[in-house]
Design a protein around this motif. Structure first.
Motif, PDB file in Angstrom:
ATOM      1  N   PRO A  72       0.889  -1.106   0.034  1.00 14.40           N
ATOM      2  CA  PRO A  72       0.138   0.019  -0.073  1.00 14.40           C
ATOM      3  C   PRO A  72       0.718   1.445  -0.031  1.00 14.40           C
ATOM      4  CG  PRO A  72      -0.681  -1.413   1.802  1.00 14.40           C
ATOM      5  CD  PRO A  72       0.540  -1.999   1.346  1.00 14.40           C
ATOM      6  N   ALA A  73       0.344   2.172  -0.665  1.00 11.85           N
ATOM      7  CA  ALA A  73       1.035   3.458  -0.795  1.00 11.85           C
ATOM      8  C   ALA A  73       1.192   4.072   0.614  1.00 11.85           C
ATOM      9  CB  ALA A  73       0.382   4.730  -1.198  1.00 11.85           C
ATOM     10  N   GLY A  74       2.196   4.833   1.320  1.00 11.23           N
ATOM     11  CA  GLY A  74       2.905   5.256   2.243  1.00 11.23           C
ATOM     12  C   GLY A  74       3.654   4.228   3.241  1.00 11.23           C
ATOM     13  N   GLN A  75       3.360   2.904   2.641  1.00  3.50           N
ATOM     14  CA  GLN A  75       4.118   1.841   3.246  1.00  3.50           C
ATOM     15  C   GLN A  75       5.036   1.167   2.217  1.00  3.50           C
ATOM     16  OE1 GLN A  75       1.237  -0.636   5.149  1.00  3.50           O
ATOM     17  NE2 GLN A  75       0.311   0.679   6.435  1.00  3.50           N
ATOM     18  N   ASN A  76       5.331   1.552   1.014  1.00  5.61           N
ATOM     19  CA  ASN A  76       6.088   0.936   0.097  1.00  5.61           C
ATOM     20  C   ASN A  76       7.166   1.415  -0.328  1.00  5.61           C
ATOM     21  OD1 ASN A  76       4.831   3.225  -1.119  1.00  5.61           O
ATOM     22  ND2 ASN A  76       4.051   2.088  -2.804  1.00  5.61           N
ATOM     23  N   GLN A  77       7.847   2.471   0.494  1.00 11.84           N
ATOM     24  CA  GLN A  77       8.987   3.115  -0.125  1.00 11.84           C
ATOM     25  C   GLN A  77      10.132   2.964   1.155  1.00 11.84           C
ATOM     26  OE1 GLN A  77       8.067   7.182  -1.338  1.00 11.84           O
ATOM     27  NE2 GLN A  77       7.653   6.536  -3.256  1.00 11.84           N
ATOM     28  N   VAL A  78      11.558   2.651   0.560  1.00  6.83           N
ATOM     29  CA  VAL A  78      12.621   2.710   1.063  1.00  6.83           C
ATOM     30  C   VAL A  78      13.696   3.644   0.524  1.00  6.83           C
ATOM     31  CG1 VAL A  78      14.330   1.598   2.173  1.00  6.83           C
ATOM     32  CG2 VAL A  78      12.106   0.474   1.769  1.00  6.83           C
ATOM     33  N   HIS A  79      14.206   4.368   1.315  1.00  9.04           N
ATOM     34  CA  HIS A  79      15.209   5.569   0.789  1.00  9.04           C
ATOM     35  C   HIS A  79      16.469   5.178   1.350  1.00  9.04           C
ATOM     36  CE1 HIS A  79      11.432   7.691   0.291  1.00  9.04           C
ATOM     37  NE2 HIS A  79      11.195   7.692   1.616  1.00  9.04           N
ATOM     38  N   PHE A  80      17.459   5.498   0.422  1.00 11.59           N
ATOM     39  CA  PHE A  80      18.900   5.101   0.565  1.00 11.59           C
ATOM     40  C   PHE A  80      19.842   6.112   0.246  1.00 11.59           C
ATOM     41  CE2 PHE A  80      16.494   1.207  -0.736  1.00 11.59           C
ATOM     42  CZ  PHE A  80      17.120   0.233   0.223  1.00 11.59           C
ATOM     43  N   PHE A  81      21.008   6.387   0.804  1.00  9.76           N
ATOM     44  CA  PHE A  81      22.133   7.049   0.785  1.00  9.76           C
ATOM     45  C   PHE A  81      23.148   6.205   0.139  1.00  9.76           C
ATOM     46  CE2 PHE A  81      20.304   9.799   3.917  1.00  9.76           C
ATOM     47  CZ  PHE A  81      19.900  11.129   3.045  1.00  9.76           C
ATOM     48  N   LEU A  82      23.762   6.292  -0.921  1.00 10.47           N
ATOM     49  CA  LEU A  82      24.732   5.584  -1.439  1.00 10.47           C
ATOM     50  C   LEU A  82      26.155   6.029  -1.333  1.00 10.47           C
ATOM     51  CD1 LEU A  82      25.662   3.232  -3.569  1.00 10.47           C
ATOM     52  CD2 LEU A  82      25.718   5.011  -4.977  1.00 10.47           C
ATOM     53  N   GLU A  83      27.085   5.039  -0.738  1.00  9.42           N
ATOM     54  CA  GLU A  83      28.308   5.459  -0.603  1.00  9.42           C
ATOM     55  C   GLU A  83      29.170   4.483  -1.531  1.00  9.42           C
ATOM     56  OE1 GLU A  83      30.440   7.719   1.047  1.00  9.42           O
ATOM     57  OE2 GLU A  83      28.505   8.692   2.013  1.00  9.42           O
ATOM     58  N   ALA A  84      29.877   5.043  -2.492  1.00 10.17           N
ATOM     59  CA  ALA A  84      30.634   4.132  -3.378  1.00 10.17           C
ATOM     60  C   ALA A  84      32.105   4.328  -2.930  1.00 10.17           C
ATOM     61  CB  ALA A  84      30.544   4.900  -4.930  1.00 10.17           C
ATOM     62  N   ASP A  85      32.410   3.313  -2.573  1.00 15.68           N
ATOM     63  CA  ASP A  85      33.715   3.014  -1.933  1.00 15.68           C
ATOM     64  C   ASP A  85      34.888   2.232  -2.778  1.00 15.68           C
ATOM     65  OD1 ASP A  85      35.432   3.244   0.777  1.00 15.68           O
ATOM     66  OD2 ASP A  85      35.806   1.271  -0.314  1.00 15.68           O
ATOM     67  N   ARG A  86      35.977   3.149  -3.470  1.00 14.38           N
ATOM     68  CA  ARG A  86      37.020   2.410  -4.138  1.00 14.38           C
ATOM     69  C   ARG A  86      38.260   1.850  -3.161  1.00 14.38           C
ATOM     70  NH1 ARG A  86      36.423   2.224  -9.122  1.00 14.38           N
ATOM     71  NH2 ARG A  86      38.640   2.211  -9.577  1.00 14.38           N
ATOM     72  N   SER A  87      38.018   1.826  -2.066  1.00 11.20           N
ATOM     73  CA  SER A  87      39.467   1.567  -1.105  1.00 11.20           C
ATOM     74  C   SER A  87      40.406   2.702  -0.962  1.00 11.20           C
ATOM     75  CB  SER A  87      39.815   0.178  -1.655  1.00 11.20           C
ATOM     76  OG  SER A  87      38.952  -0.778  -1.723  1.00 11.20           O
ATOM     77  N   THR A  88      39.703   4.033  -1.413  1.00 15.17           N
ATOM     78  CA  THR A  88      40.803   5.111  -1.173  1.00 15.17           C
ATOM     79  C   THR A  88      40.683   5.716   0.247  1.00 15.17           C
ATOM     80  OG1 THR A  88      39.252   6.492  -2.251  1.00 15.17           O
ATOM     81  CG2 THR A  88      40.949   5.366  -3.361  1.00 15.17           C
TER      82      THR A  88
END
Length: 176
Positions: A72-88
């Protein structure tokens, strides 16, 4: 390797993950409904470290939203922050990033800036060993209740993106 080359490789890692995530979503029930990059995502958070108040940066490589169309709308979204890590990045610096995200959540910075109630952090690395090491760092510094919001994947291409979709196939009702 010069800074320009490192920057370009990092940007390509973000692009690869974005593309793979969009392809992995395909025609399935989990959709990529939002993707943002750039300095407009950046923020800071005040944190007390060793008795001293510091402002730590919150600078994700991207912000994205997955939506499960079977819920159902209002219970169907997940938000993400992305960290792309190249080992630096050193482990110490990565731990400070995790600390910043945790305090950002606790202080409600994500709600004030992005209008969301909760989020997860996805760290994508180039190797399984690096993903395991960063995950171990998260275990060392984050409260047990917070750890489920931090995901680590070692494949910035289709496999890593698909694992995020499968992990989040049933979003937990974070809402928008």
């Amino acid at each position: 390797i010069g800074l320009k080359e490192l920057f370009l490789k990092h940007q390509m890692m973000v692009v690869d993950f974005h593309t793979a995530l969009a392809v992995a979503a395909g025609n399935g029930p989990v959709k990529l409904v939002a993707w943002k990059e750039g300095q407009t995502l950046w923020d800071t958070v005040s944190v007390r470290i060793d008795g001293t108040r510091e402002r730590l940066p919150v600078r994700p490589d991207a912000f994205f939203t997955l939506e499960d169309t079977t819920r159902p709308a209002g219970q169907n979204q997940v938000h993400f922050f992305l960290e792309a890590d190249r080992s630096t990045t050193t482990h110490r610096r990565f731990e400070r990033k995790l600390t910043a995200y945790w305090h950002y959540f606790q202080d409600g910075g994500h709600t004030a800036k992005h209008g969301i109630r909760t989020f997860r952090v996805v760290a994508v690395t180039l190797t399984a060993e690096r993903a395991r090491n960063l995950c171990a760092a998260a275990v060392d510094i984050l409260p047990a209740a917070a750890r489920k919001f931090y995901l680590f994947a070692d494949d910035p291409t289709i496999g890593g993106a698909a694992s995020v979709l499968h992990t989040q196939g049933k979003p937990s009702g974070d809402g928008a």
